[in-house]
Design an enzyme around this catalytic site. Structure first.
Site, PDB file in Angstrom:
ATOM      1  N   TYR A 141      16.278 -71.129-106.685  1.00  0.00           N
ATOM      2  CA  TYR A 141      15.974 -69.809-106.118  1.00  0.00           C
ATOM      3  C   TYR A 141      14.601 -69.783-105.458  1.00  0.00           C
ATOM      4  O   TYR A 141      14.121 -68.713-105.080  1.00  0.00           O
ATOM      5  CB  TYR A 141      16.016 -68.743-107.219  1.00  0.00           C
ATOM      6  CG  TYR A 141      17.392 -68.500-107.787  1.00  0.00           C
ATOM      7  CD1 TYR A 141      18.054 -69.500-108.483  1.00  0.00           C
ATOM      8  CD2 TYR A 141      18.016 -67.276-107.646  1.00  0.00           C
ATOM      9  CE1 TYR A 141      19.312 -69.288-109.020  1.00  0.00           C
ATOM     10  CE2 TYR A 141      19.283 -67.057-108.180  1.00  0.00           C
ATOM     11  CZ  TYR A 141      19.916 -68.069-108.869  1.00  0.00           C
ATOM     12  OH  TYR A 141      21.151 -67.855-109.402  1.00  0.00           O
ATOM     13  N   LYS A 211      20.454 -80.210-117.126  1.00  0.00           N
ATOM     14  CA  LYS A 211      21.418 -81.233-116.701  1.00  0.00           C
ATOM     15  C   LYS A 211      20.615 -82.486-116.386  1.00  0.00           C
ATOM     16  O   LYS A 211      20.713 -83.076-115.305  1.00  0.00           O
ATOM     17  CB  LYS A 211      22.202 -80.710-115.478  1.00  0.00           C
ATOM     18  CG  LYS A 211      23.339 -81.588-115.011  1.00  0.00           C
ATOM     19  CD  LYS A 211      24.538 -81.583-115.922  1.00  0.00           C
ATOM     20  CE  LYS A 211      25.588 -82.552-115.425  1.00  0.00           C
ATOM     21  NZ  LYS A 211      26.717 -82.706-116.358  1.00  0.00           N
TER      22      LYS A 211
END
Ligand SMILES: NC(=O)c1ccc[n+]([C@@H]2O[C@H](COP(=O)([O-])OP(=O)(O)OC[C@H]3O[C@@H](n4cnc5c(N)ncnc54)[C@H](O)[C@@H]3O)[C@@H](O)[C@H]2O)c1
Length: 372
Positions: A141, A211
């Site tokens: 973002y 991740k």
């Protein structure tokens, strides 16, 4: 002027309906506040080329907190097509005003509590009580995006990164690049906020969501920094999980989790999943917290199909009001308000459509206000 100045930002669609409901409970609580309207949303994008006009930014620099409804956002090309004719082709680029607010005011914590209130027929399981800490200013973002991709960028990446080779042969408008940017300082401060919250609220465990096995440069760094912060809190257990596994484990064993901390995008996704486990978007509330300002909102969007119908559930927004009261230091009022929400849910006699009833947004707010 009341003791508190609150920026009042209804925005678009059902944002207007749910803020009307929020005002019913705030007025009943007689919070000593002045509510100052701020322009935000689609209308201001179309007519002024800015969904967060400078006058609203000025307002936000001068308040104790803000309550925000929701805005309609569209991808850049669709947004540009809806600009007023006088603004067409003048270089305006649409950016989500809530994302801009988070960045402009460094609202780096997105706090999303997800609690299953007893008796809510929409609970996935009773007694779920999760709290998500989503990093709110970095990651995918960050707003560093390219489409078409400039030639210099393509050439530099081809020089620096072998895996870029197949992409370097593409024409600039045949691909896009969105940069995922995570800093050590940003990762540390969201992790610290999660652990401090856990300690203060007698929570047992913080789970770091990432991740890092695939997205090594950024999630690897996030995990490393969050683990370093964890060592400052030996009284709080810590574990970590990949985002994909986390989605599966949360559904399978929600009681194994307590506080979750994640980079921006994973936090966004996981908090909608957690909200769904405690009744859906009508129950998901959110606080965007910085060191000076905090903006509270329901997690849901503007749901244009229900705009102005007073049909949707105001509980998410009323729980955001509860978070705002906590932030302002009005803890007794926060406890009273949460108790009223819990009682109305438990009784089950006033329910909006998502709860299987046919009461209006304002009926539900009035039922909660009546318990105060
Ligand atoms: N923070 C924000 O302002 C925000 C967040 C998400 C989406 N959006 C924007 O909102 C617009 C609509 O997005 P969307 O349809 O993907 O998501 P949404 O959250 O607006 O609505 C999705 C669906 O969830 C249900 N829902 C949402 N809020 C509810 C409530 N309070 N009570 C009962 N049911 C509720 C409705 O069925 C609705 O159609 C888009 O323009 C999107 O960009 C804004």
């Amino acid at each position: 002027m009341g003791k508190y100045k609150i920026a009042w930002l209804p925005g678009d669609g059902i944002g207007v309906d749910v803020l009307e409901a929020a005002r019913i409970v705030l007025d009943k609580l007689q919070l000593d506040a002045t509510y100052l309207h701020g322009d935000i949303g689609w209308e201001f994008w179309r007519n002024e080329g800015d969904a967060l006009p400078p006058r609203t930014i000025d307002l936000l620099t001068n308040v104790d907190a803000a309550l925000f409804g929701a805005v309609t956002s569209k991808p850049a090309k669709a947004a540009a097509a809806e600009l007023a004719p006088k603004l067409q082709n003048n270089g305006c680029t649409y950016r989500s005003p809530i994302v801009r607010m988070r960045q402009l005011f460094d609202l780096y914590v997105c706090l999303r509590p997800c609690k299953a209130y007893p008796g809510n027929g929409l609970n996935f399981k009773e007694n779920i009580d999760l709290v998500v800490f989503r990093e709110n200013t970095e990651d995918l973002y960050a707003g560093v995006e390219f489409s078409p991709v400039p030639k210099e960028l393509s050439e530099t990446l081809a020089r620096l990164a072998k895996p870029f080779a197949p992409f370097s042969r593409l024409a600039p408008d045949e691909f896009g690049i969105s940069c995922k940017i995570n800093t050590r300082a940003g990762s540390q401060r969201i992790a610290r906020a999660a652990f401090e919250f856990a300690r203060k609220n007698h929570r047992k465990k913080v789970t770091i969501v990432h991740k890092a096995n695939v997205v090594r440069a950024t999630d690897g760094l996030f995990l490393e920094e969050a683990k370093a912060v964890a060592r400052e809190f030996p009284d709080i257990a810590v574990d970590d999980a990949n985002i994909d596994a986390m989605a599966m484990w949360l559904l399978k064993n929600p009681f194994n989790y307590d506080v979750l901390v994640a980079p921006n995008l994973y936090g966004d996704i996981i908090s909608d999943l957690c909200a769904q486990m405690v009744g859906g978007l009508g129950f998901g509330c959110s606080g965007n917290l910085g060191s000076q300002l905090a903006v509270f909102e329901p997690s849901h969007g503007s749901a244009p199909k229900y705009a102005g119908q007073h049909k949707v559930n105001p509980i998410a927004t009323i729980l955001a009001v509860k978070m705002m009261l906590d932030w302002l230091g009005e803890s007794a009022q926060a406890v009273t308000l949460e108790g009223a929400v819990a009682e109305v849910i438990r009784e089950g006699s006033v329910r909006t459509y998502d709860m299987g009833g046919s009461h209006t947004t304002l009926d539900l707010a009035q039922a909660i206000a009546a318990k105060l």
